[in-house]
Design an enzyme around this catalytic site. Structure first.
Site, PDB file in Angstrom:
ATOM      1  N   SER A  88      45.846  41.431  32.740  1.00  0.00           N
ATOM      2  CA  SER A  88      46.380  40.745  33.780  1.00  0.00           C
ATOM      3  C   SER A  88      47.112  42.287  34.663  1.00  0.00           C
ATOM      4  CB  SER A  88      47.722  39.933  33.235  1.00  0.00           C
ATOM      5  OG  SER A  88      47.207  38.788  32.831  1.00  0.00           O
ATOM      6  N   HIS A 100      53.933  38.240  36.659  1.00  0.00           N
ATOM      7  CA  HIS A 100      53.774  37.780  35.178  1.00  0.00           C
ATOM      8  C   HIS A 100      53.853  38.577  34.008  1.00  0.00           C
ATOM      9  CE1 HIS A 100      49.477  37.369  35.106  1.00  0.00           C
ATOM     10  NE2 HIS A 100      49.562  37.738  33.925  1.00  0.00           N
ATOM     11  N   ASP A 135      52.089  36.406  42.617  1.00  0.00           N
ATOM     12  CA  ASP A 135      51.720  37.100  41.310  1.00  0.00           C
ATOM     13  C   ASP A 135      51.696  38.777  41.493  1.00  0.00           C
ATOM     14  OD1 ASP A 135      51.869  37.404  38.570  1.00  0.00           O
ATOM     15  OD2 ASP A 135      49.887  36.359  38.273  1.00  0.00           O
TER      16      ASP A 135
END
Length: 265
Positions: A202, A98, A129
Site C-alpha cells: 500500500s 490508510h 486514499d
C-alpha cells in the site's frame, strides 16, 4: 510395354512428392523464424521489468506510522507501507492515507539501505486514499531519484504494470501483471490490476513497465478475490501536487480534507 499415360503419371507423382518436400522445408524455416521472434519478444519484457524495478529501488521508501490517539476509523498501533519520492527538491513523498492514518503521532520514512528519518504530513485525504509527506531535503540520499509520473494518459487495459513495495516484510520487491480495467466504484476512479498487491504494498508505485512511468498508487486487493487489485490513478495525484506547488492549499487544515471537490474527473 510402357504406355504414355503411365509415364506421365509417374512424372506427376514425382513432382508432387518434390512439392511436398519443399513445402515441408519452408514450413520448418517459417516455424523456426517465428520461434526466434517470439523468444526475442518475450525476453524484452523481463528486461524492461528488471530495469523498472531497479529504478524503483531508488525512489521507493518504506513508511512507518505511529498512531497513539486514534481518530474516527483509525486504530492505535504501528503501521507500515510504501511510498515514493515525487519531488526531491521539496522532499515530497506520496503514499496512502490508510498507511499514515488520519491523526499520526509520528511518521518515519526510509530509503533502501538507509535508516528511518522523520517526515511530517502536509496533506491527508482519506476519500482518495492519498497522503503527501515532507521530509528534510538534506536527509534524502544522494542516489535517490524522484519518479516520473504519467499525468496525462490513463494506462491502457492490457498494458504491463508492476506493483512495487514491501509485501509481508519483503522489502523493495515487485510483482508483475497487467492493467485489468479502468473502474469507477464508490464514487471514485480506480485502476484495476492483477499485479499482486499485498500487505506492505500500500502506498507504493504502480509502474508502467513499457515506459517506466508511474500510473498509480497501490491501494489494496478486494477481499476474497483472486488477483483484483486497485490503485489510485496518477492523474489525480498530479492535480493535487500541482495545487500545492501553486500554493492553492487549504490553510485551515492539512488533514481530513479531500481535494475531490476541486478536481475534475
Amino acid at each position: 510395354t510402357r504406355y504414355i499415360g503411365d509415364w506421365s503419371s509417374d512424372v506427376c507423382s514425382s513432382d508432387l512428392v518434390l512439392f511436398h518436400k519443399v513445402l515441408y522445408i519452408f514450413s520448418l524455416i517459417f516455424a523456426l523464424v517465428l520461434t526466434v521472434q517470439t523468444s526475442a519478444s518475450e525476453k524484452s519484457i523481463p528486461d524492461k521489468t528488471k530495469s523498472s524495478f531497479e529504478a524503483a529501488t531508488k525512489f521507493t521508501v518504506k513508511v512507518r506510522s505511529v498512531i497513539k490517539n486514534p481518530s474516527v476509523k483509525d486504530r492505535r498501533g504501528v503501521f507500515t507501507g510504501a511510498g515514493f519520492l515525487v519531488d526531491k527538491s521539496r522532499g515530497w513523498i506520496v503514499t496512502n492515507a490508510h498507511v499514515t492514518g488520519r491523526n499520526p503521532s509520528k511518521i518515519e520514512v526510509k530509503f533502501k539501505g538507509d535508516a528511518y528519518v522523520g517526515a511530517k504530513p502536509i496533506y491527508i485525504d482519506p476519500y482518495l486514499d492519498f497522503a503527501l509527506l515532507e521530509m528534510e531535503k538534506t536527509k534524502i540520499p544522494v542516489q535517490a531519484t524522484q519518479v516520473k509520473i504519467d499525468c496525462y494518459e490513463r494506462p491502457a487495459v492490457g498494458s504491463s504494470v508492476g506493483a512495487f513495495g514491501h509485501p509481508f516484510g519483503l522489502d523493495f520487491t515487485g510483482t508483475r501483471g497487467i492493467v485489468s480495467g479502468d473502474q469507477f466504484k464508490w464514487s471514485r476512479n480506480w485502476i484495476q490490476t492483477d499485479a499482486a498487491i499485498n500487505t506492505g504494498n500500500s502506498g507504493g508505485p504502480l509502474i508502467n513497465l513499457e515506459n517506466g512511468l508511474i500510473v498509480g498508487i497501490n491501494k489494496s486487493t478486494i477481499k476474497k478475490s483472486s488477483g483484483i487489485g486497485l490503485a489510485v490513478p496518477s492523474y489525480l495525484v498530479c492535480k493535487i501536487l500541482d495545487l500545492y506547488k501553486a500554493g492553492k492549499r487549504d490553510r485551515k487544515s492539512t488533514r481530513l480534507n479531500s481535494s475531490h471537490r476541486c478536481i475534475s474527473y
